[in-house]
Design a protein around this motif. Structure first.
Motif, PDB file in Angstrom:
ATOM      1  N   VAL A 262       0.859  -1.180   0.000  1.00 38.39           N
ATOM      2  CA  VAL A 262       0.000   0.000   0.000  1.00 38.39           C
ATOM      3  C   VAL A 262       0.894   1.228   0.000  1.00 38.39           C
ATOM      4  N   LEU A 263       0.660   2.151  -0.925  1.00 32.79           N
ATOM      5  CA  LEU A 263       1.406   3.399  -0.962  1.00 32.79           C
ATOM      6  C   LEU A 263       0.690   4.436  -0.098  1.00 32.79           C
ATOM      7  N   ALA A 264       1.380   4.878   0.949  1.00 29.31           N
ATOM      8  CA  ALA A 264       0.884   5.955   1.797  1.00 29.31           C
ATOM      9  C   ALA A 264       1.823   7.151   1.662  1.00 29.31           C
ATOM     10  N   THR A 265       2.266   7.365   0.437  1.00 31.30           N
ATOM     11  CA  THR A 265       3.234   8.419   0.155  1.00 31.30           C
ATOM     12  C   THR A 265       2.547   9.778   0.066  1.00 31.30           C
ATOM     13  N   LYS A 266       3.366  10.814   0.014  1.00 36.70           N
ATOM     14  CA  LYS A 266       2.847  12.177   0.002  1.00 36.70           C
ATOM     15  C   LYS A 266       1.928  12.388  -1.200  1.00 36.70           C
ATOM     16  N   PRO A 267       0.726  12.918  -0.992  1.00 29.22           N
ATOM     17  CA  PRO A 267      -0.197  13.128  -2.118  1.00 29.22           C
ATOM     18  C   PRO A 267       0.281  14.240  -3.040  1.00 29.22           C
ATOM     19  N   HIS A 268      -0.165  14.179  -4.282  1.00 23.25           N
ATOM     20  CA  HIS A 268       0.194  15.223  -5.228  1.00 23.25           C
ATOM     21  C   HIS A 268      -0.985  15.482  -6.153  1.00 23.25           C
TER      22      HIS A 268
END
Length: 476
Positions: A262-268
Motif C-alpha cells: 500500500v502506498l501511503a506516500t505524500k499526495p500530489h
C-alpha cells in the motif's frame, strides 16, 4: 460583469461538496463540477469503528470472559457491510453533502471534466458549455505520489484511495507492506495488524509523524510495535520485484517479501487538465499557491482542502472552506487560522493535537512557556476499561493563554473539542482548571492538567511577589 453563478466549485474532494452545501444555504447560486472518479476506500472510513470493536474484545478477556479462539474475521462480510452503510448514507436525508441532496437543494451538479478559459473573460468550459462565475473555488482530489523506485511501476499496488475489494484484495492478505508517512497509513497498519495480517510500515523520516510532538509520535510507534507491527524509520526502499505470488522488496540492506503493498506516500495534484495557466493560477504537484485569504495568484479563484498540501483532515478542510466561502461570496476580509483547529489520528488510543507543540511554543515565546502533563493511567476510567496508555500535554504562557495541547488517549477525539472551544474563545487557563468534569471519564485529564499548569503559574507569581516584598524590606 454578467455571470451565471455566484460561485463555481471545481470539486472532486469531499470538501467541495461541503462548500457547495454551505454556499447554497447562504443563498448563493452555485455550480459544482465534479469529475467522475473511483470511490475512496471503504476500509479507511471504518478504521475507528473496527479499532473500537477489537479493543472491546480485548476488554472482555481482561474482565474474565473467555473466548474460544475459533473466531475469524470475515473480510468479505466486512466490506459488504461497509458498502451497505455507504449506500444508506448516500440516500439518507442525514447526508446533506451527497450529490442527490445537493441537486435537490438547488446546486447545479455536473459530473464531468472541465477547464478554465479566457474568451476574453475568465470562464470554465464543461463540454461545449461555457460557465461564467463571479468567483471560483478549487477543491480537487489528490493522489498518492508514485516514488521513483526500481520495479515499482510493474507491480500492482494499492493506495489509500483504492477500492481494496474489487481491485486488489478479494481476501485479506497475510502480509502487507505500507510505504510512506501519510497518517492514514498508520491507521491502516494498526487495523490490518489487529485483523491478523502481518504488517510492515516503512517511513523515510526519523519518526512516524515528523510534525507532531515527539513524545506522542514515539508513543504511537511503541504501541504499534507492541501489537506486532514492524515499524522501520529512516529507511528507503530501493527496488521492488514480483516473484511468483509474492512481492520482493529491497529495504536498506535487507530484503522483505510480502503479499501486498500500500502506498501511503505524500499526495500530489494532477491539474494540467484544468488549464490553470490560462486562468493565471500558479501551482505545483505539492499544492496550489494561496495567501492567508485562500486566494490563488488570481484573486477571483480560491482554493481549499487537500489541494493545499499537508495532512488530510476534515476539520482543517472545512475551516478553509468556510474562510474561502466568506471571502468569495462577500468581502475578502477573513484569513485562515490553523492554531485553533484540532487534528486527529484515529489510532487506538487516539492521537489529537491542537495549537503549538512544546518546541514550537518555546521557539516563539522563549521562556514564557509553561508545560504540564498528566498520564492516562492515573484515571479511574482508564483502569476500569483497561486503557492506560497515553497522556495529555498542555502548553500555556505565564499569562494564562492556552498555546497548544497534545493528547494520546482513548476517546480523545470526543473531548478535544473542549480545548478547541477554550482556545477559539480565548478562555484563560484558570477557566479550564475550574471546569467541573463528570467522573470517571477521560475528560478529567483536561481539568487535572490545567490545574497543574495553574499551580505552576501561581508559584511563579508568589515567588515574584515575595522577592519584591523582601527586597523592599531590605532597602529600608
Amino acid at each position: 460583469m454578467t455571470v451565471d453563478y455566484d460561485l463555481i466549485i471545481v470539486g472532486g474532494a469531499a470538501v467541495g461538496r461541503y462548500a457547495a452545501a454551505r454556499a447554497n444555504q447562504l443563498g448563493a447560486r452555485v455550480a459544482l463540477i465534479e469529475p467522475p472518479s473511483p470511490s475512496s476506500s471503504l476500509v479507511l472510513s471504518l478504521l475507528a469503528q473496527i479499532n473500537q470493536a477489537l479493543r472491546q474484545q480485548a476488554c472482555l478477556q481482561q474482565w474474565g470472559y473467555q473466548l474460544d479462539g475459533t473466531a475469524k474475521w470475515n473480510w468479505s462480510q466486512t466490506l459488504q457491510w461497509a458498502e451497505t452503510l455507504a449506500e444508506t448514507q448516500a440516500i439518507s436525508i442525514a447526508a446533506p453533502h451527497s450529490l442527490m441532496q445537493l441537486t435537490a437543494a438547488g446546486v447545479e451538479v455536473m459530473r464531468a471534466e472541465g477547464a478554465f478559459c479566457r474568451q476574453p473573460q475568465l470562464g470554465f468550459m464543461v463540454g461545449k458549455r461555457r460557465l461564467r462565475g463571479r468567483n471560483y473555488l478549487l477543491a480537487p482530489r489528490v493522489e498518492a505520489t508514485i516514488p521513483p523506485i526500481e520495479g515499482l511501476a510493474a507491480i500492482q499496488v494499492a493506495t489509500l484511495n483504492s477500492d481494496f475489494r474489487s481491485n486488489f484484495w478479494p481476501t485479506l492478505p497475510r502480509q502487507v507492506l505500507i510505504l510512506g508517512s501519510d497518517p492514514r497509513g498508520i491507521e491502516l497498519a494498526q487495523v490490518l495488524n489487529r485483523l491478523g495480517t502481518q504488517v510492515t510500515l516503512i517511513v523515510s523520516s526519523e519518526q512516524l509523524l515528523p510534525q507532531e510532538d515527539p513524545e506522542a509520535a514515539f508513543l504511537v510507534q511503541a504501541i504499534l510495535e507492541a501489537e506486532g507491527v514492524t515499524v522501520l524509520t529512516q529507511t528507503q526502499v530501493s527496488q521492488v520485484r514480483a516473484i511468483d505470488d509474492q512481492i520482493w522488496v529491497q529495504v536498506g540492506n535487507r530484503a522483505i517479501t510480502t503479499e501486498a503493498m500500500v502506498l501511503a506516500t505524500k499526495p500530489h495534484l494532477r491539474l494540467a487538465c484544468l488549464n490553470l495557466e490560462a486562468a493565471g493560477v500558479k501551482w505545483q504537484p505539492e499544492g496550489i499557491r494561496v495567501n492567508r485569504k485562500l486566494q490563488t495568484t488570481t484573486s477571483r479563484i480560491y482554493a481549499c482542502g487537500e489541494s493545499l498540501g499537508g495532512y488530510v483532515s476534515a476539520a482543517l478542510d472545512q475551516h478553509e472552506a468556510d474562510v474561502a466561502l466568506h471571502n468569495a461570496l462577500f468581502l475578502p476580509t477573513q484569513s485562515v487560522d490553523y492554531s485553533r483547529i484540532p487534528w486527529t489520528l484515529f489510532t487506538d488510543p487516539t492521537l489529537v493535537r491542537i495549537g503549538l507543540t512544546e518546541s514550537q511554543a518555546r521557539k516563539r515565546y522563549g521562556n514564557d512557556v509553561l508545560v504540564a502533563q498528566q498520564p492516562v493511567q492515573a484515571l479511574t476510567t482508564a483502569q476500569l476499561s483497561n486503557d492506560s496508555n497515553g497522556f495529555l500535554k498542555l502548553i500555556a504562557s505565564y499569562k494564562g493563554e492556552i498555546l497548544g495541547a497534545h493528547a494520546i488517549a482513548p476517546q480523545a477525539q470526543e473531548w478535544i473539542g473542549i480545548l478547541a472551544l477554550a482556545m477559539q474563545q480565548r478562555l484563560p487557563l484558570k477557566a479550564l482548571a475550574q471546569l467541573p468534569q463528570p467522573s470517571p471519564t477521560f475528560a478529567e485529564l483536561i481539568q487535572r492538567t490545567a490545574a497543574q499548569l495553574q499551580q505552576q503559574r501561581r508559584r511563579e507569581w508568589q515567588r515574584e511577589l515575595l522577592e519584591t516584598w523582601f527586597n523592599f524590606r531590605r532597602s529600608r
